[in-house]
Motif scaffolding. Sequence first.
Motif, short mmCIF file in Angstrom:
data_model
loop_
_atom_site.label_atom_id
_atom_site.label_comp_id
_atom_site.label_asym_id
_atom_site.label_seq_id
_atom_site.Cartn_x
_atom_site.Cartn_y
_atom_site.Cartn_z
N ASN A 83 0.84 -1.21 0.00
CA ASN A 83 0.00 0.00 0.00
C ASN A 83 0.87 1.26 0.00
O ASN A 83 0.60 2.22 0.73
CB ASN A 83 -0.94 0.02 1.21
N THR A 84 1.91 1.24 -0.81
CA THR A 84 2.87 2.33 -0.82
C THR A 84 3.09 2.83 -2.24
O THR A 84 3.17 2.03 -3.18
CB THR A 84 4.21 1.88 -0.22
N VAL A 85 3.18 4.14 -2.37
CA VAL A 85 3.47 4.77 -3.65
C VAL A 85 4.76 5.57 -3.50
O VAL A 85 5.01 6.15 -2.44
CB VAL A 85 2.30 5.63 -4.14
N TYR A 86 5.55 5.59 -4.56
CA TYR A 86 6.85 6.25 -4.53
C TYR A 86 6.93 7.33 -5.61
O TYR A 86 6.22 7.29 -6.60
CB TYR A 86 7.97 5.21 -4.78
N LEU A 87 7.85 8.26 -5.39
CA LEU A 87 8.16 9.24 -6.42
C LEU A 87 9.67 9.42 -6.46
O LEU A 87 10.26 9.96 -5.53
CB LEU A 87 7.48 10.59 -6.13
N GLN A 88 10.27 8.93 -7.53
CA GLN A 88 11.70 9.12 -7.75
C GLN A 88 11.88 10.44 -8.48
O GLN A 88 11.33 10.60 -9.59
CB GLN A 88 12.29 7.97 -8.55
N MET A 89 12.63 11.34 -7.89
CA MET A 89 12.82 12.67 -8.46
C MET A 89 14.29 12.86 -8.80
O MET A 89 15.14 12.83 -7.91
CB MET A 89 12.35 13.74 -7.47
N ASN A 90 14.57 13.03 -10.07
CA ASN A 90 15.92 13.25 -10.55
C ASN A 90 16.04 14.64 -11.18
O ASN A 90 15.04 15.27 -11.49
CB ASN A 90 16.32 12.18 -11.57
N SER A 91 17.27 15.09 -11.36
CA SER A 91 17.53 16.39 -12.01
C SER A 91 16.68 17.49 -11.38
O SER A 91 16.04 18.28 -12.09
CB SER A 91 17.25 16.29 -13.52
N LEU A 92 16.68 17.54 -10.08
CA LEU A 92 15.83 18.49 -9.37
C LEU A 92 16.24 19.93 -9.64
O LEU A 92 17.42 20.24 -9.81
CB LEU A 92 15.86 18.19 -7.88
N LYS A 93 15.22 20.78 -9.66
CA LYS A 93 15.40 22.21 -9.93
C LYS A 93 14.86 23.02 -8.75
O LYS A 93 13.98 22.53 -8.03
CB LYS A 93 14.63 22.60 -11.19
N PRO A 94 15.31 24.24 -8.58
CA PRO A 94 14.78 25.06 -7.48
C PRO A 94 13.26 25.20 -7.54
O PRO A 94 12.60 25.27 -6.49
CB PRO A 94 15.48 26.41 -7.70
#
Length: 117
Positions: free
Chosen positions: A76-87
């Motif tokens: 029951n888990t959802v993920y968000l992989q965030m790459n190349s983050l910007k301000p």
Amino acid sequence: QEQLVESGGGLVQTGGSLRLSCAASGSIFRFNAMGWYRQAPENQREWVATITSGGSTAYADSVKGRFTISRDNAKNTVYLQMNSLKPEDTAVYYCNRFRDWSTRTYWGQGTQVTVSS
């Protein structure tokens, strides 16, 4: 009882990565499309990404190609992989079911993501 617990936020430099997690109660998660949303100071909450129970995904144009949403139905888990983050990705990130998200009254505490320039 509904429950959403987001985690994984933090402070990163431009170009960095973070992986957010959201543990949801079964009443919210099971059989529902789930989404990630974010709210920057003085802005309205906005949709970021969605994943259906079958794994189909959709992304806001602002994050397409940089963020990846996934889910573990057994947990029951959802993920968000965030790459190349910007301000401009700096915001409090929330998860919730996708259906009727803009009118949902229950939200978790969110997790703060801050991207320094």
